[in-house]
Every structure is written in structure tokens, then in C-alpha cells.
Write a protein that holds these residues in place. Structure first.
Motif, PDB file in Angstrom:
ATOM      1  N   ILE A  40       1.032  -1.108   0.010  1.00 19.72           N
ATOM      2  CA  ILE A  40       0.154  -0.108  -0.040  1.00 19.72           C
ATOM      3  C   ILE A  40       0.746   1.100   0.067  1.00 19.72           C
ATOM      4  O   ILE A  40       0.523   2.356   0.444  1.00 19.72           O
ATOM      5  N   SER A  41       1.939   0.931  -0.560  1.00 20.87           N
ATOM      6  CA  SER A  41       2.789   2.180  -0.712  1.00 20.87           C
ATOM      7  C   SER A  41       2.219   3.459  -1.330  1.00 20.87           C
ATOM      8  O   SER A  41       3.011   4.489  -1.402  1.00 20.87           O
ATOM      9  N   PHE A  42       1.250   3.096  -2.145  1.00 23.47           N
ATOM     10  CA  PHE A  42       0.897   4.498  -2.867  1.00 23.47           C
ATOM     11  C   PHE A  42       0.186   5.395  -2.197  1.00 23.47           C
ATOM     12  O   PHE A  42       0.420   6.777  -2.491  1.00 23.47           O
ATOM     13  N   LEU A  43       0.138   5.045  -0.805  1.00 22.32           N
ATOM     14  CA  LEU A  43      -0.209   6.083   0.378  1.00 22.32           C
ATOM     15  C   LEU A  43       0.947   7.189   0.639  1.00 22.32           C
ATOM     16  O   LEU A  43       0.633   8.225   0.891  1.00 22.32           O
ATOM     17  N   CYS A  44       2.071   6.648   0.159  1.00 22.67           N
ATOM     18  CA  CYS A  44       3.363   7.683   0.289  1.00 22.67           C
ATOM     19  C   CYS A  44       3.371   8.827  -0.899  1.00 22.67           C
ATOM     20  O   CYS A  44       4.243   9.803  -0.709  1.00 22.67           O
TER      21      CYS A  44
END
Length: 144
Positions: A40-44
Motif C-alpha cells: 500500500i505504498s501508494f499512500l506515500c
């Protein structure tokens, strides 16, 4: 008035693969009941600052919750239930001051609930059942 960001309702489909970082530009994002995988690194993404609602429940996302939650200042609801997330719940979760609902049920989280969550004074729902959390019941929950 800020820019008008999209509200995306993509739940209950057969979407699969990693979550594209472009979706972090939404203000409301429901991806529940799909077959999404990866982290869920898209949250970065710096665009995630307008995200107010995020439901990724019942997918196949895995890995750790990134430590970059500090810029999710508008997030009110976060549901990551029924995935394969692991590691500790990051202390930066305490910087999501507006959060009211946090659902992390049925993952592989370990450790204790971060004491930084005392900063989340609007938090009304916490669901961390069916994980591997341990230690004493935190006093800040009001249950000790």
C-alpha cells in the motif's frame, strides 16, 4: 476552496494487481472486495493528502503499513481489514488526527497498539481483532 478530487467507488469487482499511485489523488477511495495485491505504498504519494476515506478491505494487499502516514491529515476512515498486512502498526498512525474509524482486523500485525494513537482524539471505532497483537491493554483505550 481546494481542488475537486474524485470519489472512486470500485468495490466488489475483480480488480487485481498492484494499486496504482494515481488513485491517491482521490478524496474517497473504495477498493474493497477485489483481488488487489502488492503493497500500500501508494499512500506515500504526496497527492494522498486529500484522501479522506480509504477502504481496501478484503483484498490481497501485503507487506507493512508504510511509515509515511503523516501527510494523510484529512483521513477520517481507514479500513485495511482482511488482507495480509504484517509487521507493527506504525507509530505515525498517531499523526492522523482526524481519523474516526480504524479497521485493521484479520491481518498479521504484531506488537502493541502504538501509544501515539492517543493523539487520535476523534477515534470512535478501533477494530484490530484477529491479529497477533500482545501486551497489556492500553490505558488510553479507557478499558484498563
Amino acid at each position: 476552496m481546494g481542488p475537486d478530487f474524485p470519489k472512486l467507488h470500485l468495490s466488489s469487482n475483480k480488480l487485481e494487481g498492484p494499486i496504482p499511485s494515481v488513485l491517491s489523488t482521490a478524496s474517497y477511495l473504495d477498493l474493497s472486495y477485489n483481488k488487489l495485491s502488492g503493497s500500500i505504498s501508494f499512500l506515500c504519494s504526496s497527492a494522498a493528502i486529500y484522501l479522506g476515506f480509504l477502504d481496501l478491505s478484503r483484498n490481497n494487499v501485503s507487506g507493512q503499513v508504510p511509515n509515511c502516514l503523516t501527510h494523510l491529515e484529512n483521513l477520517v476512515m481507514l479500513d485495511l481489514s482482511y488482507n495480509a498486512l504484517s509487521g507493527k502498526i506504525p507509530t505515525t498512525i498517531g499523526s492522523i488526527f482526524r481519523i474516526e474509524t480504524l479497521k485493521l482486523r484479520s491481518n498479521r500485525f504484531v506488537g502493541k497498539l502504538p501509544s501515539s494513537m492517543t493523539n487520535c482524539t476523534r477515534l470512535e471505532v478501533i477494530d484490530v481483532g484477529d491479529n497477533n497483537l500482545f501486551g497489556p491493554m492500553p490505558e488510553w483505550l479507557g478499558l484498563a
